[in-house]
Design a protein around this motif. Sequence first.
Motif, PDB file in Angstrom:
ATOM      1  N   VAL A  79      -7.185   4.972   1.608  1.00 40.08           N
ATOM      2  CA  VAL A  79      -5.810   4.473   1.525  1.00 40.08           C
ATOM      3  C   VAL A  79      -5.813   3.046   2.082  1.00 40.08           C
ATOM      4  O   VAL A  79      -5.805   2.851   3.302  1.00 40.08           O
ATOM      5  CB  VAL A  79      -4.840   5.361   2.323  1.00 40.08           C
ATOM      6  CG1 VAL A  79      -3.425   4.806   2.251  1.00 40.08           C
ATOM      7  CG2 VAL A  79      -4.868   6.790   1.791  1.00 40.08           C
ATOM      8  N   CYS A 122      -5.530   2.842  -4.446  1.00 42.07           N
ATOM      9  CA  CYS A 122      -6.478   3.856  -3.962  1.00 42.07           C
ATOM     10  C   CYS A 122      -7.536   4.125  -5.020  1.00 42.07           C
ATOM     11  O   CYS A 122      -8.732   4.220  -4.718  1.00 42.07           O
ATOM     12  CB  CYS A 122      -5.746   5.151  -3.621  1.00 42.07           C
ATOM     13  SG  CYS A 122      -4.436   4.997  -2.388  1.00 42.07           S
ATOM     14  N   LEU A 163      -6.672  12.136  -0.485  1.00 37.25           N
ATOM     15  CA  LEU A 163      -6.333  10.818   0.035  1.00 37.25           C
ATOM     16  C   LEU A 163      -6.749  10.791   1.498  1.00 37.25           C
ATOM     17  O   LEU A 163      -6.253  11.579   2.308  1.00 37.25           O
ATOM     18  CB  LEU A 163      -4.830  10.549  -0.108  1.00 37.25           C
ATOM     19  CG  LEU A 163      -4.304  10.403  -1.533  1.00 37.25           C
ATOM     20  CD1 LEU A 163      -2.823  10.053  -1.517  1.00 37.25           C
ATOM     21  CD2 LEU A 163      -5.079   9.344  -2.308  1.00 37.25           C
ATOM     22  N   LYS A 165      -6.339  10.055   4.640  1.00 35.42           N
ATOM     23  CA  LYS A 165      -5.280   9.557   5.512  1.00 35.42           C
ATOM     24  C   LYS A 165      -5.625   9.628   6.990  1.00 35.42           C
ATOM     25  O   LYS A 165      -4.795   9.311   7.834  1.00 35.42           O
ATOM     26  CB  LYS A 165      -3.986  10.341   5.260  1.00 35.42           C
ATOM     27  CG  LYS A 165      -3.377  10.088   3.889  1.00 35.42           C
ATOM     28  CD  LYS A 165      -2.028  10.770   3.756  1.00 35.42           C
ATOM     29  CE  LYS A 165      -1.364  10.414   2.431  1.00 35.42           C
ATOM     30  NZ  LYS A 165      -0.024  11.031   2.303  1.00 35.42           N
ATOM     31  N   VAL A 181       2.385   7.282  -0.725  1.00 36.02           N
ATOM     32  CA  VAL A 181       1.546   6.886  -1.858  1.00 36.02           C
ATOM     33  C   VAL A 181       2.198   7.415  -3.134  1.00 36.02           C
ATOM     34  O   VAL A 181       2.484   8.610  -3.244  1.00 36.02           O
ATOM     35  CB  VAL A 181       0.115   7.449  -1.731  1.00 36.02           C
ATOM     36  CG1 VAL A 181      -0.741   6.982  -2.901  1.00 36.02           C
ATOM     37  CG2 VAL A 181      -0.521   7.003  -0.408  1.00 36.02           C
TER      38      VAL A 181
END
Length: 397
Positions: A79, A122, A163, A165, A181
């Motif tokens: 990200v 991304c 993702l 994070k 996102v």
Amino acid sequence: MFKGVVGRGHPEFGSSRQQDAQEFYLHLVTVIERHQRASKGAGNHVDCLKFQLEERVQCSKSGQVKYSTQETCLLTLPVPMTAATNKVEVDAWNIKKHQLEEKKERVKADDIVRAKIPFTACLSSLTSPVVIDDFFSTAINDKCSATKTTHFATFPDYLMIQLNKFTIGSDWVPQKLDVLVDVPQQLSLDDLKGKGSLPGEIELPEGGATQVATVNIDESVVSQLTGMGFPLEGCRRAAYYTDGKGVEAAMEWALQHSTDSDFAALFTVAKEVTKSSCDEGSIGMITSMGFTRQQAIAALQATNNNLERAVDWIFSHADEIGDMEVEQFKQPKVKDGPGKYELAAFISHMGTSTMCGHYVCHIKKEGRWVIYNDNKVALSVDPPLQLGYLYLYKRLV
């Protein structure tokens, strides 16, 4: 009950402690494959999740290239905070938040300003060139830099996207990126598929069949890295490639490679050893015990040519390998098809790190989103698509 069955015998997943959903997913895939092999059943129930990534490495000195593929069942995307479309507002909020914390005043949830990250930013990280330092080029028989690019080699029936994070802050404390996102409900990835060797390209010569030195993975280093918030398989990679140099070196390696496409994918040492590197003397010792040559090679590949560990490996995996040919361990069984997908489900995490918080799942059923929150199941009018952690896409037909 489901978690108890899948996690039985595992030191983490068999406990009541909080675990990372991404790590549990990879563990679930491993458990399914293990039982599938043990039962000698036809096919593999997780083949629909598997796909291959094509990696192209180009030597900076000779210009020659090398293509390879890696099998995985998870696409991990970083990200990029620098891609935030509301950076000014986020910076202003961070200053205000710091002032409130200094005054020990409560931060209201409605006042929080989250960074808005385009999903395309991304996704573009997958194919962005990555510079490799100290690359050993077989064209010049010396080290130099190289450039690596990654594309899809195949598209699975179901694509799981993570993702990433969770990161490490400047104070080395694990942090969760509280971001939004704009993940799309429909996804087209056809433009990200690799084309293989291109006309005019010269491939790097194959290296000699040298034996890889035995490397033991330091589980204490792995434990410390997972405590920092890194995924388990990435921690195992870091410990392996830093070869006993300690947690600091492993942490630096993990930080440098956390955006690699295969960082969180299932890690096995066997992938680092070629068939030709298996010592014939060791193969003979194992076959003299009554095992087949194929079983001996599979065991040596899984233990980096360590004879003693290879014998232990065979006994501990006796229910899995049976009379299976070694190529069945090596050859990927992946499907391929169009790269157009529709979002079928996603998992969200509520909390500040992987070590605490709560997971909630949303599944699309008959055109409507349904939320699964422990034993509570209900229709979701406005599902938080922008706050997900794991996303499962189904191929459009």
